[in-house]
Each structure stands twice: as structure tokens, then as C-alpha cells.
Design a protein around this motif. Structure first.
Motif, PDB file in Angstrom:
ATOM      1  N   GLY A 121       0.771  -1.238   0.000  1.00 32.56           N
ATOM      2  CA  GLY A 121       0.000   0.000   0.000  1.00 32.56           C
ATOM      3  C   GLY A 121       0.802   1.287   0.000  1.00 32.56           C
ATOM      4  N   ALA A 172     -10.504   4.555   3.474  1.00 31.22           N
ATOM      5  CA  ALA A 172      -9.330   4.967   4.251  1.00 31.22           C
ATOM      6  C   ALA A 172      -9.734   5.865   5.418  1.00 31.22           C
ATOM      7  CB  ALA A 172      -8.332   5.689   3.347  1.00 31.22           C
ATOM      8  N   LYS A 177      -6.689  -3.077  -3.051  1.00 32.64           N
ATOM      9  CA  LYS A 177      -6.860  -2.271  -1.840  1.00 32.64           C
ATOM     10  C   LYS A 177      -5.609  -2.414  -0.968  1.00 32.64           C
ATOM     11  CE  LYS A 177      -7.507  -5.490   1.476  1.00 32.64           C
ATOM     12  NZ  LYS A 177      -6.688  -5.583   2.682  1.00 32.64           N
ATOM     13  N   PRO A 178      -5.249  -1.347  -0.227  1.00 32.87           N
ATOM     14  CA  PRO A 178      -5.916  -0.055  -0.175  1.00 32.87           C
ATOM     15  C   PRO A 178      -5.539   0.808  -1.381  1.00 32.87           C
ATOM     16  CG  PRO A 178      -3.939   0.061   1.149  1.00 32.87           C
ATOM     17  CD  PRO A 178      -4.038  -1.362   0.630  1.00 32.87           C
ATOM     18  N   VAL A 225     -11.618  -3.453   6.604  1.00 26.17           N
ATOM     19  CA  VAL A 225     -11.766  -2.577   5.438  1.00 26.17           C
ATOM     20  C   VAL A 225     -12.744  -3.183   4.426  1.00 26.17           C
ATOM     21  CG1 VAL A 225      -9.752  -3.562   4.251  1.00 26.17           C
ATOM     22  CG2 VAL A 225     -10.507  -1.248   3.693  1.00 26.17           C
ATOM     23  N   GLY A 281     -12.157   4.273  -2.402  1.00 22.23           N
ATOM     24  CA  GLY A 281     -10.885   4.039  -1.733  1.00 22.23           C
ATOM     25  C   GLY A 281     -10.598   5.077  -0.671  1.00 22.23           C
ATOM     26  N   CYS A 338     -11.327   3.712   8.065  1.00 19.82           N
ATOM     27  CA  CYS A 338     -10.267   2.953   8.740  1.00 19.82           C
ATOM     28  C   CYS A 338      -9.549   3.816   9.771  1.00 19.82           C
ATOM     29  CB  CYS A 338      -9.270   2.416   7.723  1.00 19.82           C
ATOM     30  SG  CYS A 338      -9.814   0.946   6.828  1.00 19.82           S
ATOM     31  N   ASN A 365      -7.373  -2.021   9.191  1.00 18.21           N
ATOM     32  CA  ASN A 365      -6.895  -1.621   7.862  1.00 18.21           C
ATOM     33  C   ASN A 365      -6.836  -2.764   6.851  1.00 18.21           C
ATOM     34  OD1 ASN A 365      -6.490   1.063   8.684  1.00 18.21           O
ATOM     35  ND2 ASN A 365      -4.461   0.591   9.483  1.00 18.21           N
TER      36      ASN A 365
END
Length: 339
Positions: A79, A311, A100-101, A178, A307, A314, A174
């Protein structure tokens, strides 16, 4: 695109997920070929490229994007590397499927979103593969059609047999929850506005310092409440399910994992060992849909907004996990490109 109408894909990152995507493009789906593979491990990426006709190995993502045989990019690297790779793809106006992420935090995800918006058109599909699972897709249709009335709550279950070394409490949000964050937003067509995390007495199977299991609670802008049981060291396999509670009934997915048997003093079925096995068809369908849409000159599926929102939720979840308090989710106004 090539003259044959086949999409030349550069797969960036060839660890477990990236290598599986290389196999998928090369052996499973249609309309695409692996034109380039990229990894900092030069020996590993050369070994992969040598097995695929017309594939070139690179250690630099930007160099792979400049390969004349590359029409699109699949990002499966860690990520923290995503932002730079995505911006390089935007500079070349290349279509992207990004695992992802999107990026590891809301601030960098927002920078990517703004960079894509500056192009004036979408280029990114984010790899939230559960949206392509047959069960989740069926549940989405039921909810969108109002088959059981207005949805009021969701109950999620997310269990893993065990965790890899170094797995942390923050990673429980995360890397695991997620997915529930994304399917909640998608199934309900509603933004998550607050998060709370409850931490019961941990299992003796959890590594020292890991609080497992956890119960994660979401509130949404439309007044829905969503709970997720997260148990990542359950010891017996990988289980994911979702139940929607609606005004006129309920609908649940995730209980059926194939053949249910009765024989010689026992009964039951199989529990998949991990997420790759459980969602293999979803991954296949996700990449196939991305290829077909890209060949049509279109972008579909989860967007940079999805996305970014994931985030942000999260981040709120990690704060709620540490504090034990209810934490509000902060989002910027949703740009017109993503409405």
C-alpha cells in the motif's frame, strides 16, 4: 490497445496477490495478456517473465508503463507504494486496477482522488473484490430492488484461521475490516459516519498484544447500524457472512461453501482455509470485468472515492479501537466525478 484487441497489462508487485493476478491474466480470463511484471526482487520477476511469452521483467514501475506493449496497469504492490505508482499512471493516462488499499491513509488517498479528478475522467478501479462475489452481488440486487423492504441493519462475520507474524491491532481494521467497510457502503448506498470498537476478553490463540476478537460498530448517514464480529485467530478456517435486516424480512449470505455431507457418524461441509480460496471466483470476475470495461474505453467498479472513504473510516476505526470511544468519520464533499 493492440491491433488484436488484447489488453497488455503491467502487473506491479508480484508477491502472493500479484503472482496470483499474473496467473489469472495468463491462464484464466480472456481479452488480456501479461505484457510486463514489476517487482523490486529482480530474480523473482525475471523468473515470472521467463514463463510468459512476450512478457518483460522490470524493477521500476515507471519504466514498465513506458513499455509500448503496456496498455493498462494492475497494482498489487504494498500500500505505501501505491500513491507514486498511481500518479505515474495518471501522467500516462493509463487505466488502473489497484488492489486495496487505494493508499494507506485518507490524506494520500485524497491526493490521488484530486489528481484523477484533474484528468477530468476516471482511470482507477479499486480492488474491493467482494463486490464481485456471487453471494454479495445477489444480496445487493435484493436490497436495491427493495425485495424485503428498507434495510435497517447489517450483521457481518469475518473469521480467519490465524494471523501472520507481525499482525497488529491496527491491521485488524486496515487489512480485515476494510472489506466490511466497503461492502457496508456499497450494499446500503450510504456513507459511514461513526465507528466504535468493542474488545472482549482475547482468545488464547491470539499472539501476545493482539486483541482478538473484536466487535466493530458502524453508524451511517441514513441512520443504519452495522456490526462486524472480527475473529482473526479462530483456528478453524476462513468464514465471511453478511445478514441484512430489513423492514419486511432478512437475507443472509456466506453460509454455503459447497457440498454438505452426511456419512459414517458425521455431517457437515468444508470451510475454506483462506480468503484466496473463498473469493477466487470473485477475483476472476473482478479482473475480467476490468479488462472488458477497459477494452470498451470505460471505467466501472469501486472508484477513488470508495478508496478514499474506506481509508477515512479505517482511520476513525483505529482511533476508536485505541480509545474505546465513538469516533466520527470525516469526509470532504463528494466530487461530481464520483456521484
Amino acid at each position: 490497445m493492440t491491433s488484436l484487441g488484447t489488453l497488455g497489462v503491467a502487473v506491479i508487485g508480484t508477491g502472493r496477490m500479484g503472482a496470483d493476478h499474473v496467473r489469472r491474466i495468463d491462464e484464466v480470463i480472456s481479452g488480456a495478456r501479461v505484457a510486463a511484471v514489476v517487482d523490486i526482487d529482480a530474480a523473482r520477476v525475471k523468473h515470472l517473465a521467463d514463463r510468459i511469452e512476450g512478457c518483460t521483467a522490470y524493477t521500476d514501475p515507471a519504466a514498465a508503463m513506458d513499455d509500448p506493449g503496456v496498455d493498462a496497469v494492475l497494482i498489487a504492490s504494498p500500500g505505501p507504494a501505491h500513491e507514486t505508482t498511481l500518479l505515474d499512471a495518471f501522467a500516462r493516462d493509463l487505466p488502473v486496477l489497484c488492489e486495496k488499499p487505494l493508499t494507506p491513509d485518507a490524506a494520500s488517498a485524497l491526493r490521488v482522488l484530486e489528481a484523477e479528478r484533474a484528468l477530468g475522467h476516471r482511470r482507477v478501479q479499486v480492488g474491493f473484490m467482494r463486490r464481485y462475489d456471487a453471494g454479495y452481488r445477489s444480496l445487493k440486487i435484493l436490497l436495491d430492488q427493495g425485495t424485503y423492504g428498507r434495510p435497517l441493519m447489517l450483521h457481518n462475520k469475518h473469521r480467519n484461521a490465524d494471523t501472520p507474524p507481525g499482525f497488529t491491532n491496527a491491521m485488524m481494521i486496515n487489512d480485515s475490516v476494510v472489506h466490511e467497510i466497503d461492502v457496508t457502503r456499497w450494499l446500503l448506498d450510504d456513507e459511514i459516519t461513526a465507528v466504535r470498537v468493542l474488545r472482549p476478553s482475547p482468545t488464547g490463540n491470539a499472539p501476545e498484544g493482539l486483541s482478538d476478537p473484536q466487535l466493530i460498530l458502524f453508524e451511517t448517514a441514513g441512520g443504519r447500524v452495522v456490526d462486524t464480529e472480527l475473529f482473526v485467530n479462530c483456528g478453524f478456517g476462513y468464514q465471511v457472512s453478511c445478514e441484512a435486516v430489513c423492514e419486511g424480512g432478512t437475507a443472509r449470505i456466506g453460509d454455503d461453501h459447497g457440498v454438505f455431507s452426511n456419512t459414517a457418524g458425521h455431517w457437515g461441509g468444508a470451510i475454506p482455509p483462506g480468503f484466496v480460496e473463498r473469493f477466487e471466483e470473485a477475483y476472476d470476475r473482478q479482473v475480467q470485468r476490468w479488462v472488458r470495461a477497459t477494452l470498451r474505453g470505460e471505467v466501472e467498479g469501486p472508484s477513488c472515492w470508495d478508496g478514499y472513504a474506506a481509508a477515512a473510516v479505517c482511520e476513525a476505526g483505529v482511533l476508536a479501537q485505541a480509545s474505546g470511544e465513538r469516533v466520527a468519520v470525516e469526509l470532504v464533499e463528494r466530487p461530481a466525478l464520483y456521484r
